[in-house]
Design an enzyme around this catalytic site. Sequence first.
Site, mmCIF file in Angstrom:
data_model
loop_
_atom_site.group_PDB
_atom_site.id
_atom_site.type_symbol
_atom_site.label_atom_id
_atom_site.label_comp_id
_atom_site.label_asym_id
_atom_site.label_seq_id
_atom_site.Cartn_x
_atom_site.Cartn_y
_atom_site.Cartn_z
ATOM 1 N N THR A 149 -5.615 10.927 -12.318
ATOM 2 C CA THR A 149 -6.748 11.425 -13.118
ATOM 3 C C THR A 149 -6.261 12.204 -14.332
ATOM 4 O OG1 THR A 149 -7.861 11.681 -11.022
ATOM 5 C CG2 THR A 149 -8.907 12.733 -12.906
ATOM 6 N N VAL B 91 -2.516 26.160 -13.301
ATOM 7 C CA VAL B 91 -3.529 27.120 -12.839
ATOM 8 C C VAL B 91 -4.746 27.078 -13.761
ATOM 9 C CG1 VAL B 91 -4.007 29.539 -12.260
ATOM 10 C CG2 VAL B 91 -1.669 28.685 -12.126
ATOM 11 N N GLY C 277 -6.874 24.690 -14.676
ATOM 12 C CA GLY C 277 -7.196 23.526 -15.517
ATOM 13 C C GLY C 277 -7.111 23.843 -17.001
ATOM 14 N N ILE D 136 -8.393 26.379 -18.594
ATOM 15 C CA ILE D 136 -8.504 27.807 -18.969
ATOM 16 C C ILE D 136 -7.111 28.341 -19.262
ATOM 17 C CG2 ILE D 136 -9.416 30.067 -18.312
ATOM 18 C CD1 ILE D 136 -10.844 28.683 -15.968
ATOM 19 N N LYS E 35 -2.023 28.931 -6.819
ATOM 20 C CA LYS E 35 -2.375 29.400 -8.166
ATOM 21 C C LYS E 35 -2.230 30.919 -8.250
ATOM 22 C CE LYS E 35 -5.533 25.515 -8.820
ATOM 23 N NZ LYS E 35 -6.919 25.059 -8.622
ATOM 24 N N GLY F 173 -10.217 18.911 -13.210
ATOM 25 C CA GLY F 173 -10.701 17.723 -13.929
ATOM 26 C C GLY F 173 -9.703 17.306 -14.995
HETATM 27 N N1 HSE Z 1 -9.078 20.745 -6.417
HETATM 28 C C1 HSE Z 1 -8.557 21.678 -7.376
HETATM 29 C C2 HSE Z 1 -9.692 22.561 -7.819
HETATM 30 C C3 HSE Z 1 -7.984 20.922 -8.529
HETATM 31 O O1 HSE Z 1 -10.826 22.217 -7.547
HETATM 32 O O2 HSE Z 1 -9.494 23.603 -8.413
HETATM 33 C C4 HSE Z 1 -7.102 21.765 -9.373
HETATM 34 O O3 HSE Z 1 -6.130 22.401 -8.599
#
Ligand code: HSE
Length: 429
Positions: free
Chosen positions: A15, A134, A136, A138, A207, A304
Amino acid sequence: MGKQMIKVGLIGLGTIGGSVVKLFENNLSNINKKNDLQLVLERVAERDPEKLKSLKIPTENKLSDAFKLVKDPEIDIVIELIGGIEPARSLIREALENGKYVVTANKDLIATHGDELLELARSKNLNIFYEASVGGGIPLIRPLKYSLVGDRIKRVVGILNGTTNYILTRMSYEGLEFDAALAQAQENGFAEADPSSDIEGRDASYKLMIMAGLAFGCSIDPARVYVEGITGITAGDINYAREIGCVIKLLAIGEELPTGIALRVHPAMIAQSHPLASVNNEFNAVFIEGEAVGDVMLYGRGAGGSPTSTAIMADVVEAARCKSGHAVCSVVENKTTGTVYVPIEELSSRFYLRFLAEDRPGVLAAFSKVFGDHQVSLDMVIQKRRVGDLAEIVLVTHLVSEAAFRTALDQVMNLVMIRPNPSTIRLML
Ligand code: HSE
């Protein structure tokens, strides 16, 4: 003389990898212009030939063997997006040994082997960038690594997992039980087929380890992070939380206390008025509390492909600046060893507790006495629902040490009129 071309190799077309390719296709000329660079996505390694088919790069640059890519003298920057520990760790080591900068979104690897890999990068005058590991899209790593480096960070508190935040939000808004909300999250692409790392809190703990290592400047031992997931949360708990003016969130908390570092991930009831209470669905947010700066809150899409790809591209740009000599890019992370940890038993919280008890005289007096004997002071007691011939008791304590609360709870659970499997949730913030 023209600008030096910087060649990027990408490993993994999942992804996030797919979104990184899209960003290269859609935004590369803008990125190059804005940053005075000449970046190019040169080679891609992916085991699934189907995924390689549609890529708009020459066939000879589509590889099935990632080890070929990390040894390729043409490549300057390697993006690792396969996740997990092996072979990602060996690939990154090989890339560094072969003189390449590395960009990764791999939180498991950075949390557990980051110090070792950064040390290798340092010894080679290279670097590893991991903004995407950590939160995504941000920006969380750069604020801790650079922007807030002049302050003493006392605490980081955040909603760091989009999957669990989505599930808890749906439970809260639609009255769903956990399993139904998880199924909805999976249907809508917010939970993996195997969601265990997310729902059991491990993803958030990795994270937290990465953030805490930067915030407090120390190596973190994964075994010293207390981790509790959301699988035990029920629609009933969420309703009771609402009744007392709270919502339930999965929090990741890192604190520097006078006695050491305390790190924990667990569900918590927080006041509806707290800014983290309105962080819903797949969104993430983090509070960083500095001694001088006060509170800094960062909010956005924590998961995402599309949001995460922007963090990766920012790291690629930083690596390219290093490669082209526009910036000095030595490893700045300095992690002291010998970290002293404060175990959760030594922390204090207010507790929400829900259990079933026989509905007969003396029950309330019996468990109240046990709590009193252990200096656990009760703030609220609710008994209003009967389940068969059982009463559901909900209580909230005043601030109490974890150790005292757990000892008292064990004894309460030993009372004959109390049924097993209580639900306990900490009240925070
Ligand atoms: N499944 C994780 C989340 C993806 O929802 O934060 C990113 O680590």
